[in-house]
Design a protein around this motif. Structure first.
Motif, mmCIF file in Angstrom:
data_model
loop_
_atom_site.group_PDB
_atom_site.id
_atom_site.type_symbol
_atom_site.label_atom_id
_atom_site.label_comp_id
_atom_site.label_asym_id
_atom_site.label_seq_id
_atom_site.Cartn_x
_atom_site.Cartn_y
_atom_site.Cartn_z
ATOM 1 N N VAL A 161 0.851 -1.196 0.000
ATOM 2 C CA VAL A 161 0.000 0.000 0.000
ATOM 3 C C VAL A 161 0.889 1.250 0.000
ATOM 4 N N PRO A 162 1.005 1.925 -1.146
ATOM 5 C CA PRO A 162 1.772 3.170 -1.197
ATOM 6 C C PRO A 162 0.895 4.377 -0.916
ATOM 7 N N ASN A 163 1.523 5.479 -0.532
ATOM 8 C CA ASN A 163 0.809 6.737 -0.319
ATOM 9 C C ASN A 163 0.938 7.576 -1.587
ATOM 10 N N GLU A 164 -0.193 7.958 -2.182
ATOM 11 C CA GLU A 164 -0.154 8.741 -3.419
ATOM 12 C C GLU A 164 -0.533 10.204 -3.201
ATOM 13 N N GLN A 165 -0.761 10.605 -1.938
ATOM 14 C CA GLN A 165 -1.089 11.997 -1.633
ATOM 15 C C GLN A 165 0.187 12.751 -1.249
ATOM 16 N N PRO A 166 0.383 13.968 -1.771
ATOM 17 C CA PRO A 166 1.628 14.693 -1.479
ATOM 18 C C PRO A 166 1.693 15.303 -0.089
ATOM 19 N N THR A 167 0.533 15.556 0.546
ATOM 20 C CA THR A 167 0.562 16.268 1.836
ATOM 21 C C THR A 167 -0.293 15.604 2.909
ATOM 22 N N ALA A 168 -0.734 14.370 2.687
ATOM 23 C CA ALA A 168 -1.597 13.686 3.665
ATOM 24 C C ALA A 168 -1.094 12.277 3.915
ATOM 25 N N ASP A 169 -1.405 11.753 5.101
ATOM 26 C CA ASP A 169 -1.020 10.387 5.472
ATOM 27 C C ASP A 169 -2.167 9.427 5.170
ATOM 28 N N THR A 170 -1.811 8.199 4.806
ATOM 29 C CA THR A 170 -2.807 7.131 4.778
ATOM 30 C C THR A 170 -3.040 6.697 6.217
ATOM 31 N N VAL A 171 -4.288 6.694 6.656
ATOM 32 C CA VAL A 171 -4.584 6.385 8.052
ATOM 33 C C VAL A 171 -5.494 5.162 8.206
ATOM 34 N N LYS A 172 -5.982 4.641 7.093
ATOM 35 C CA LYS A 172 -6.875 3.485 7.189
ATOM 36 C C LYS A 172 -6.881 2.726 5.870
ATOM 37 N N VAL A 173 -6.848 1.413 5.960
ATOM 38 C CA VAL A 173 -6.976 0.542 4.789
ATOM 39 C C VAL A 173 -8.038 -0.500 5.119
ATOM 40 N N ASP A 174 -9.118 -0.489 4.349
ATOM 41 C CA ASP A 174 -10.248 -1.398 4.565
ATOM 42 C C ASP A 174 -10.305 -2.358 3.391
ATOM 43 N N MET A 175 -10.032 -3.629 3.649
ATOM 44 C CA MET A 175 -9.971 -4.617 2.570
ATOM 45 C C MET A 175 -11.117 -5.613 2.667
ATOM 46 N N GLN A 176 -11.827 -5.773 1.558
ATOM 47 C CA GLN A 176 -12.923 -6.723 1.475
ATOM 48 C C GLN A 176 -12.378 -8.085 1.040
ATOM 49 N N ILE A 177 -12.757 -9.126 1.766
ATOM 50 C CA ILE A 177 -12.340 -10.488 1.425
ATOM 51 C C ILE A 177 -13.531 -11.187 0.775
ATOM 52 N N PRO A 178 -13.400 -11.657 -0.470
ATOM 53 C CA PRO A 178 -14.542 -12.281 -1.136
ATOM 54 C C PRO A 178 -15.042 -13.511 -0.377
ATOM 55 N N THR A 179 -16.352 -13.657 -0.319
ATOM 56 C CA THR A 179 -16.941 -14.776 0.434
ATOM 57 C C THR A 179 -17.755 -15.717 -0.443
ATOM 58 N N ALA A 180 -17.914 -15.400 -1.730
ATOM 59 C CA ALA A 180 -18.618 -16.325 -2.622
ATOM 60 C C ALA A 180 -17.857 -17.644 -2.700
ATOM 61 N N HIS A 181 -16.524 -17.538 -2.703
ATOM 62 C CA HIS A 181 -15.627 -18.701 -2.586
ATOM 63 C C HIS A 181 -14.701 -18.380 -1.419
ATOM 64 N N PRO A 182 -15.113 -18.669 -0.206
ATOM 65 C CA PRO A 182 -14.429 -18.149 0.991
ATOM 66 C C PRO A 182 -13.044 -18.736 1.232
ATOM 67 N N ILE A 183 -12.222 -17.937 1.921
ATOM 68 C CA ILE A 183 -10.960 -18.411 2.477
ATOM 69 C C ILE A 183 -11.247 -18.686 3.947
ATOM 70 N N VAL A 184 -11.365 -19.939 4.300
ATOM 71 C CA VAL A 184 -11.890 -20.280 5.624
ATOM 72 C C VAL A 184 -10.894 -20.033 6.755
ATOM 73 N N SER A 185 -9.613 -20.070 6.444
ATOM 74 C CA SER A 185 -8.606 -19.791 7.471
ATOM 75 C C SER A 185 -7.742 -18.639 6.987
ATOM 76 N N LEU A 186 -7.997 -17.457 7.538
ATOM 77 C CA LEU A 186 -7.261 -16.260 7.133
ATOM 78 C C LEU A 186 -6.694 -15.601 8.391
ATOM 79 N N LEU A 187 -5.388 -15.618 8.504
ATOM 80 C CA LEU A 187 -4.705 -15.049 9.665
ATOM 81 C C LEU A 187 -4.002 -13.762 9.254
ATOM 82 N N VAL A 188 -4.026 -12.768 10.137
ATOM 83 C CA VAL A 188 -3.475 -11.451 9.826
ATOM 84 C C VAL A 188 -2.212 -11.215 10.646
#
Length: 244
Positions: free
Chosen positions: A59-86
């Motif tokens: 995840v790169p920052n593409e804003q010249p004067t602001a910080d990235t403060v949140k990344v919200d990632m959707q994990i597809p569930t139609a074909h689920p990944i049953v064991s997902l560790l972060v």
């Protein structure tokens, strides 16, 4: 005014126009290279369906004067990944959301009735000109599909929200905000083979990306150098004309 002076000045003006045109072209090359560097990507970009894999989201920052403060990632569930560790990331809080599966999934590790549907990294920051890698362990990757799209929402400290959710369309240019996509290949990798080949595959992917980015940078720098040389030549000839 001498005849020589009259003939030199049009040449100087022509060189100046050429220098401006080259500078604009060089700047265009550099600007075109920037969006490619700003995409959220997943490494490796392909893995065998049904296998286990560690996925790294860059995840790169593409804003010249602001910080990235949140990344919200959707994990597809139609074909689920049953064991997902972060994997924990220093300075970031991780929130994991799950859903109940309409149909339980049975693997070698047992029967699963829930799956991760969303991962939110927040509380940290990615400063301008920097990036952050977020890692997850997926076991097993889905079968029966050719790819998995991890749609992500990137939020900045200035309130700008960038949705990396666009899907590619065959025959069309790359969308403005493409979702990170993992291609799933046929067959299940042997765990030992996967362990041996995972790092080289990731390195090859990173090398390929770095090569294309590097090419764009070299082209941009070369164009700027040519423009500066043309301007210097024009200035030198103008001084000679004035002296003559």
């Amino acid at each position: 005014m001498s005849r020589t002076g009259r003939t030199r000045r049009p040449a100087v003006r022509a060189l100046s126009r050429t220098a401006v045109a080259v500078s604009a072209a060089a700047a265009g090359v550099v600007l075109l290279a920037v969006p490619a560097l700003a995409h959220i990507t997943v490494t490796p970009n392909s893995a065998p369906a049904g296998s286990a894999a560690v996925l790294t989201f860059h995840v790169p920052n593409e804003q010249p004067t602001a910080d990235t403060v949140k990344v919200d990632m959707q994990i597809p569930t139609a074909h689920p990944i049953v064991s997902l560790l972060v994997k924990p990331v220093a300075g970031w809080t991780i929130s994991v959301k799950t859903i109940n599966l309409a149909k339980p999934v049975v693997t070698d590790d047992g029967k699963f009735t829930q799956a991760v549907s969303e991962i939110i990294w927040s509380g940290g920051k990615i400063a301008p000109g920097q990036f952050q890698d977020f890692e997850v362990s997926a076991d097993p990757l889905p079968s029966g599909v050719s790819s998995v799209a991890f749609k992500a929402i990137q939020t900045y400290s200035n309130g700008v929200v960038v949705p990396w959710i666009d899907m590619p369309v065959p025959g069309q240019p790359e969308p403005a905000h493409p979702a990170p996509i993992l291609t799933l290949t046929k067959g299940t990798a042997n765990p030992q083979t996967a362990a041996l080949t995972d790092k080289p595959a990731s390195s090859a992917t990173a090398s390929s990306g770095s090569g294309s980015d590097g090419t764009a940078r070299v082209l941009g720098i070369a164009g700027v150098a040519v423009a500066l040389l043309a301007l210097a030549t024009a200035g030198l000839r103008r001084r000679r004309d004035s002296g003559g």
